[in-house]
Design a protein around this motif. Structure first.
Motif, PDB file in Angstrom:
ATOM      1  N   LEU A 195     -13.014 -36.380 -12.367  1.00  0.00           N
ATOM      2  CA  LEU A 195     -12.055 -37.467 -12.501  1.00  0.00           C
ATOM      3  C   LEU A 195     -10.658 -37.039 -12.052  1.00  0.00           C
ATOM      4  O   LEU A 195      -9.883 -37.850 -11.530  1.00  0.00           O
ATOM      5  CB  LEU A 195     -12.006 -37.962 -13.948  1.00  0.00           C
ATOM      6  CG  LEU A 195     -13.267 -38.664 -14.464  1.00  0.00           C
ATOM      7  CD1 LEU A 195     -13.100 -39.030 -15.939  1.00  0.00           C
ATOM      8  CD2 LEU A 195     -13.573 -39.897 -13.642  1.00  0.00           C
ATOM      9  N   GLN A 196     -10.333 -35.756 -12.260  1.00  0.00           N
ATOM     10  CA  GLN A 196      -9.043 -35.273 -11.771  1.00  0.00           C
ATOM     11  C   GLN A 196      -8.997 -35.297 -10.247  1.00  0.00           C
ATOM     12  O   GLN A 196      -7.955 -35.552  -9.639  1.00  0.00           O
ATOM     13  CB  GLN A 196      -8.770 -33.865 -12.293  1.00  0.00           C
ATOM     14  CG  GLN A 196      -8.926 -33.681 -13.789  1.00  0.00           C
ATOM     15  CD  GLN A 196      -8.330 -34.815 -14.587  1.00  0.00           C
ATOM     16  OE1 GLN A 196      -7.181 -35.204 -14.377  1.00  0.00           O
ATOM     17  NE2 GLN A 196      -9.101 -35.367 -15.518  1.00  0.00           N
ATOM     18  N   LEU A 197     -10.144 -35.027  -9.626  1.00  0.00           N
ATOM     19  CA  LEU A 197     -10.223 -35.136  -8.171  1.00  0.00           C
ATOM     20  C   LEU A 197      -9.944 -36.563  -7.716  1.00  0.00           C
ATOM     21  O   LEU A 197      -9.317 -36.782  -6.680  1.00  0.00           O
ATOM     22  CB  LEU A 197     -11.599 -34.687  -7.681  1.00  0.00           C
ATOM     23  CG  LEU A 197     -11.903 -33.193  -7.766  1.00  0.00           C
ATOM     24  CD1 LEU A 197     -13.373 -32.940  -7.439  1.00  0.00           C
ATOM     25  CD2 LEU A 197     -11.021 -32.408  -6.825  1.00  0.00           C
ATOM     26  N   VAL A 198     -10.427 -37.531  -8.505  1.00  0.00           N
ATOM     27  CA  VAL A 198     -10.161 -38.934  -8.182  1.00  0.00           C
ATOM     28  C   VAL A 198      -8.656 -39.202  -8.203  1.00  0.00           C
ATOM     29  O   VAL A 198      -8.105 -39.890  -7.327  1.00  0.00           O
ATOM     30  CB  VAL A 198     -10.888 -39.869  -9.173  1.00  0.00           C
ATOM     31  CG1 VAL A 198     -10.465 -41.320  -8.961  1.00  0.00           C
ATOM     32  CG2 VAL A 198     -12.399 -39.733  -9.020  1.00  0.00           C
ATOM     33  N   GLY A 199      -7.968 -38.636  -9.202  1.00  0.00           N
ATOM     34  CA  GLY A 199      -6.527 -38.826  -9.296  1.00  0.00           C
ATOM     35  C   GLY A 199      -5.792 -38.225  -8.115  1.00  0.00           C
ATOM     36  O   GLY A 199      -4.900 -38.855  -7.529  1.00  0.00           O
ATOM     37  N   ILE A 200      -6.144 -36.988  -7.754  1.00  0.00           N
ATOM     38  CA  ILE A 200      -5.499 -36.349  -6.609  1.00  0.00           C
ATOM     39  C   ILE A 200      -5.834 -37.097  -5.328  1.00  0.00           C
ATOM     40  O   ILE A 200      -4.981 -37.293  -4.449  1.00  0.00           O
ATOM     41  CB  ILE A 200      -5.925 -34.879  -6.489  1.00  0.00           C
ATOM     42  CG1 ILE A 200      -5.427 -34.079  -7.684  1.00  0.00           C
ATOM     43  CG2 ILE A 200      -5.374 -34.264  -5.210  1.00  0.00           C
ATOM     44  CD1 ILE A 200      -5.757 -32.607  -7.614  1.00  0.00           C
ATOM     45  N   LYS A 201      -7.091 -37.546  -5.204  1.00  0.00           N
ATOM     46  CA  LYS A 201      -7.512 -38.276  -4.010  1.00  0.00           C
ATOM     47  C   LYS A 201      -6.692 -39.563  -3.844  1.00  0.00           C
ATOM     48  O   LYS A 201      -6.324 -39.937  -2.724  1.00  0.00           O
ATOM     49  CB  LYS A 201      -8.997 -38.608  -4.104  1.00  0.00           C
ATOM     50  CG  LYS A 201      -9.586 -39.228  -2.843  1.00  0.00           C
ATOM     51  CD  LYS A 201      -9.632 -38.238  -1.711  1.00  0.00           C
ATOM     52  CE  LYS A 201     -10.382 -38.796  -0.526  1.00  0.00           C
ATOM     53  NZ  LYS A 201     -10.387 -37.851   0.628  1.00  0.00           N
ATOM     54  N   ALA A 202      -6.394 -40.242  -4.942  1.00  0.00           N
ATOM     55  CA  ALA A 202      -5.587 -41.455  -4.875  1.00  0.00           C
ATOM     56  C   ALA A 202      -4.197 -41.144  -4.340  1.00  0.00           C
ATOM     57  O   ALA A 202      -3.648 -41.889  -3.515  1.00  0.00           O
ATOM     58  CB  ALA A 202      -5.491 -42.103  -6.258  1.00  0.00           C
ATOM     59  N   VAL A 203      -3.609 -40.033  -4.790  1.00  0.00           N
ATOM     60  CA  VAL A 203      -2.290 -39.627  -4.307  1.00  0.00           C
ATOM     61  C   VAL A 203      -2.330 -39.317  -2.816  1.00  0.00           C
ATOM     62  O   VAL A 203      -1.487 -39.771  -2.037  1.00  0.00           O
ATOM     63  CB  VAL A 203      -1.782 -38.408  -5.100  1.00  0.00           C
ATOM     64  CG1 VAL A 203      -0.534 -37.818  -4.447  1.00  0.00           C
ATOM     65  CG2 VAL A 203      -1.488 -38.794  -6.545  1.00  0.00           C
ATOM     66  N   LEU A 204      -3.332 -38.550  -2.399  1.00  0.00           N
ATOM     67  CA  LEU A 204      -3.435 -38.175  -0.992  1.00  0.00           C
ATOM     68  C   LEU A 204      -3.671 -39.391  -0.102  1.00  0.00           C
ATOM     69  O   LEU A 204      -3.162 -39.471   1.018  1.00  0.00           O
ATOM     70  CB  LEU A 204      -4.563 -37.159  -0.805  1.00  0.00           C
ATOM     71  CG  LEU A 204      -4.384 -35.816  -1.512  1.00  0.00           C
ATOM     72  CD1 LEU A 204      -5.604 -34.938  -1.303  1.00  0.00           C
ATOM     73  CD2 LEU A 204      -3.131 -35.107  -1.022  1.00  0.00           C
TER      74      LEU A 204
END
Length: 380
Positions: free
Chosen positions: A170-179
């Motif tokens: 889920l943290q990857l999802v958060g970073i992916k949204a930023v990128l």
């Protein structure tokens, strides 16, 4: 100042995604994110020298590496637990749920964090006392020592690992949204599109290996300061910019009450209706009872230097609940703002709402600070 922020917001909106999700790289915001990421990475590597007990063989002791020497005070613990519990996905998903379907699926996070802290006050100080007395480092140690069953201890350890893996995802999802909103998600090469994620987690693994729990504790301080700045500025500026809270709630009510053609029901509700009460309170209570069963939550508690430190944190951590309430309302602000969270495939992706709202409404440099805080939240 308000005029400059408004003008910058219009400029930022003009460089947003097209109907197909293609967007130019926002270089100013990206540079700010990279600089802050480098800063926290350096802090993470330097953490191995912070408050290390030489008599405990440095970080070769599991107490030193995994629990920071069991010496964190009230403020360090406050930042660490806040960083542990209010992660990148929290700051992305809660307002996204508010934007997509309203309070039933989004705002429950606020009462559940309020219910959580009395549980911490009453029960977790006792967990600390027993663990401190017997040298337990993990929940598996505690269960194995209390019940004398190695197999039960192994089961708890494996459950913790399995439960944490999707949490990390889920943290990857958060970073992916930023990128994605920064313009780095449009690369047609899957490896190149995910390369920033790979780099971030390689760095994360490296400084965690060298610094242990001290690394996320120090980084959490930086991340939480950035988050508080971003949310306070957003709550102070955005409602006034978009016509006040009455106008914002009116726009949210209009959108959420619209019938979804796919289901024949409204998209959601600004305030949960009577038919949602049971789902709402059970979801909030169940979440509150479960959160401090995660291994990283227990680790944060066991790293404190006294049981009173835990109790003091249970009293001051609700400040994060206040912050979370404001953050959740940004989902309604995004409705009023007409934010278009278009993914790289041209589809609507609610997870992009808050990053896109910041990019559309603030100067690129300030958007970079907010987006960096979200991304750093994943590293804590």
């Amino acid at each position: 100042m308000t005029h400059l922020l408004s003008l910058a917001g219009h400029v930022a909106a003009a460089t947003g995604p097209d109907a197909h999700g293609n967007r130019p790289v926002n270089w100013i915001a990206l540079i700010v994110v990279i600089v802050l990421f480098i800063v926290v990475a350096v802090i993470g590597f330097l953490a191995s020298r912070w408050r290390t007990d030489p008599s405990a063989r440095g970080l070769n002791s599991l107490d030193e590496w995994g629990l920071g020497g069991r010496g964190f005070g009230t403020w360090v613990t406050w930042f660490l637990l806040g960083g542990d519990l209010y992660t990148a996905y929290t700051f992305v998903a809660v307002p996204a749920a508010m934007w997509a379907s309203g309070a039933v699926s989004g705002f429950f996070a606020v009462p559940y964090t309020i219910v959580l802290y009395p549980i911490v006050f009453l029960l977790m100080s006792r967990l600390w006392s027993v663990s401190h007395r017997h040298g337990y480092v993990t929940p598996a140690d505690f269960v194995g020592g209390r019940y004398g069953s190695r197999w039960l201890s192994v089961a708890v350890a494996l459950t913790g690992i399995i439960a944490t893996m999707p949490y990390i995802a889920l943290q990857l999802v958060g970073i992916k949204a930023v990128l994605t909103v920064l313009g780095l998600g449009s690369n047609t090469n899957p490896f190149m599109a995910d390369l920033p994620l790979i780099i971030a987690f390689v760095v994360l693994a490296a400084y965690t290996y060298t610094g242990g729990l001290r690394a996320p504790a120090l980084i959490a301080i930086v991340k939480d300061i950035l988050i508080y700045i971003a949310i306070i500025v957003a709550i102070a500026y955005l409602p006034a910019h978009f016509g006040g809270w009455e106008s914002i709630f009116g726009a949210a009510e209009k959108k959420l009450s619209t019938v979804n053609p796919a289901t024949g029901n409204p998209f959601g509700a600004v305030i949960p209706g009577a038919g949602s009460f049971n789902a709402y309170w059970t979801l909030a209570l169940g979440s509150a009872m479960a959160l401090f069963m995660y291994p990283h939550s227990v680790t944060g508690l066991l790293s404190t230097k006294s049981r009173n430190t835990i109790r003091r944190n249970a009293m001051v951590l609700p400040l994060y609940s206040l912050l979370l309430g404001f953050l959740a309302l940004l989902g309604y602000v995004a409705i009023k703002a007409g934010t278009q969270p278009i993914d790289t495939n041209g589809a609507i992706n609610a997870q992009l709402v808050v990053p896109q709202l910041f990019l559309d409404s603030f100067p690129s440099w300030f958007s970079g600070i907010a987006l960096a805080a979200i991304a750093i939240g994943a590293l804590v």
